[in-house]
Design a protein around this motif. Sequence first.
Motif, PDB file in Angstrom:
ATOM      1  N   VAL A   2      -7.720  -1.303   2.616  1.00 56.42           N
ATOM      2  CA  VAL A   2      -6.862  -1.499   3.778  1.00 56.42           C
ATOM      3  C   VAL A   2      -6.030  -2.754   3.536  1.00 56.42           C
ATOM      4  CG1 VAL A   2      -6.817  -1.924   6.260  1.00 56.42           C
ATOM      5  CG2 VAL A   2      -8.591  -0.473   5.302  1.00 56.42           C
ATOM      6  N   HIS A   3      -4.734  -2.679   3.804  1.00 51.97           N
ATOM      7  CA  HIS A   3      -3.893  -3.879   3.715  1.00 51.97           C
ATOM      8  C   HIS A   3      -4.277  -4.809   4.853  1.00 51.97           C
ATOM      9  CE1 HIS A   3      -0.538  -1.418   1.531  1.00 51.97           C
ATOM     10  NE2 HIS A   3      -1.661  -1.475   0.854  1.00 51.97           N
ATOM     11  N   ALA A   4      -4.157  -6.114   4.589  1.00 55.02           N
ATOM     12  CA  ALA A   4      -4.537  -7.103   5.587  1.00 55.02           C
ATOM     13  C   ALA A   4      -3.447  -8.161   5.699  1.00 55.02           C
ATOM     14  CB  ALA A   4      -5.859  -7.755   5.200  1.00 55.02           C
ATOM     15  N   CYS A   5      -3.395  -8.808   6.852  1.00 56.57           N
ATOM     16  CA  CYS A   5      -2.492  -9.942   7.052  1.00 56.57           C
ATOM     17  C   CYS A   5      -2.974 -11.094   6.175  1.00 56.57           C
ATOM     18  CB  CYS A   5      -2.492 -10.352   8.522  1.00 56.57           C
ATOM     19  SG  CYS A   5      -1.636 -11.905   8.817  1.00 56.57           S
ATOM     20  N   LEU A  11      -5.524  -6.004  10.417  1.00 57.22           N
ATOM     21  CA  LEU A  11      -5.729  -4.988   9.387  1.00 57.22           C
ATOM     22  C   LEU A  11      -4.783  -3.830   9.667  1.00 57.22           C
ATOM     23  CD1 LEU A  11      -9.626  -4.851   9.127  1.00 57.22           C
ATOM     24  CD2 LEU A  11      -8.029  -5.889   7.505  1.00 57.22           C
ATOM     25  N   TYR A  12      -4.094  -3.364   8.645  1.00 58.05           N
ATOM     26  CA  TYR A  12      -3.142  -2.257   8.794  1.00 58.05           C
ATOM     27  C   TYR A  12      -3.864  -0.923   8.653  1.00 58.05           C
ATOM     28  CZ  TYR A  12       0.295  -5.946   8.325  1.00 58.05           C
ATOM     29  OH  TYR A  12       1.033  -7.088   8.514  1.00 58.05           O
ATOM     30  N   LYS A  13      -4.827  -0.704   9.526  1.00 54.35           N
ATOM     31  CA  LYS A  13      -5.612   0.529   9.503  1.00 54.35           C
ATOM     32  C   LYS A  13      -4.782   1.660  10.102  1.00 54.35           C
ATOM     33  CE  LYS A  13      -9.326  -0.423  11.761  1.00 54.35           C
ATOM     34  NZ  LYS A  13     -10.634  -0.728  12.334  1.00 54.35           N
ATOM     35  N   PRO A  14      -5.122   2.904   9.771  1.00 55.54           N
ATOM     36  CA  PRO A  14      -4.420   4.034  10.402  1.00 55.54           C
ATOM     37  C   PRO A  14      -4.525   3.934  11.929  1.00 55.54           C
ATOM     38  CG  PRO A  14      -5.761   4.796   8.581  1.00 55.54           C
ATOM     39  CD  PRO A  14      -6.106   3.346   8.797  1.00 55.54           C
ATOM     40  N   ILE A  15      -3.475   4.389  12.601  1.00 56.81           N
ATOM     41  CA  ILE A  15      -3.405   4.290  14.062  1.00 56.81           C
ATOM     42  C   ILE A  15      -3.391   5.690  14.680  1.00 56.81           C
ATOM     43  CG2 ILE A  15      -2.284   2.040  14.077  1.00 56.81           C
ATOM     44  CD1 ILE A  15       0.393   3.483  14.354  1.00 56.81           C
ATOM     45  N   LYS A  52      -2.194  -8.914   0.819  1.00 56.95           N
ATOM     46  CA  LYS A  52      -3.654  -9.032   0.821  1.00 56.95           C
ATOM     47  C   LYS A  52      -4.262  -7.652   1.050  1.00 56.95           C
ATOM     48  CE  LYS A  52      -6.743 -12.560   2.293  1.00 56.95           C
ATOM     49  NZ  LYS A  52      -6.944 -13.658   3.222  1.00 56.95           N
ATOM     50  N   VAL A  53      -5.357  -7.391   0.363  1.00 59.04           N
ATOM     51  CA  VAL A  53      -6.010  -6.087   0.454  1.00 59.04           C
ATOM     52  C   VAL A  53      -7.494  -6.293   0.764  1.00 59.04           C
ATOM     53  CG1 VAL A  53      -6.646  -4.000  -0.802  1.00 59.04           C
ATOM     54  CG2 VAL A  53      -4.392  -5.014  -1.147  1.00 59.04           C
ATOM     55  N   LEU A  54      -7.999  -5.525   1.697  1.00 57.97           N
ATOM     56  CA  LEU A  54      -9.430  -5.515   1.993  1.00 57.97           C
ATOM     57  C   LEU A  54     -10.018  -4.254   1.372  1.00 57.97           C
ATOM     58  CD1 LEU A  54     -11.980  -6.455   3.565  1.00 57.97           C
ATOM     59  CD2 LEU A  54     -11.173  -5.000   5.427  1.00 57.97           C
TER      60      LEU A  54
END
Length: 143
Positions: A2-5, A11-15, A52-54
């Motif tokens: 997941v992309h992160a700030c 977190l740029y999780k699916p919405i 940044k990536v989680l």
Amino acid sequence: MVHACPNDCYLYKPIPSAIDPTTRVENTRTSCPIYGASRYRSDTQGTTCPVKVLRWFPLIPRLLLTYRCPSLADLMRWHHENRSDDGIMRTVGDSRAMQHVEATHSRMQDNPRALRIGIATDGFSPVGLSRKSYSIWPVMVIN
Ligand SMILES: [Zn+2]
């Protein structure tokens, strides 16, 4: 993944989908909704990549797998079936702190399959002595 700030605040999780809220769609935000930090940066070749990536492994399916294996399932109850009662602390479960937690949450004490999970983390630089500020922070979940 997941992309992160870069500030760790989003977190740029699916919405949820606007058409069907029971399904999720890709999060197309390009900046953090809290501080406005950019989601992407350009590398030296001009390619856009996330700042940044989680990376993570789902915990619940892995814990459920331990209960499917009979020998591991026995070990998952070890803390309940091998508790010492002589007042000598041999495991974390014998500590006053854990006894307080169990007394506070009686469901945990009564259920031999209740999990006690510890979390530990520490950062390191995978590229050793270079001057890059790239670091990895693994989070270890210990049963
Ligand atoms: Zn942010």
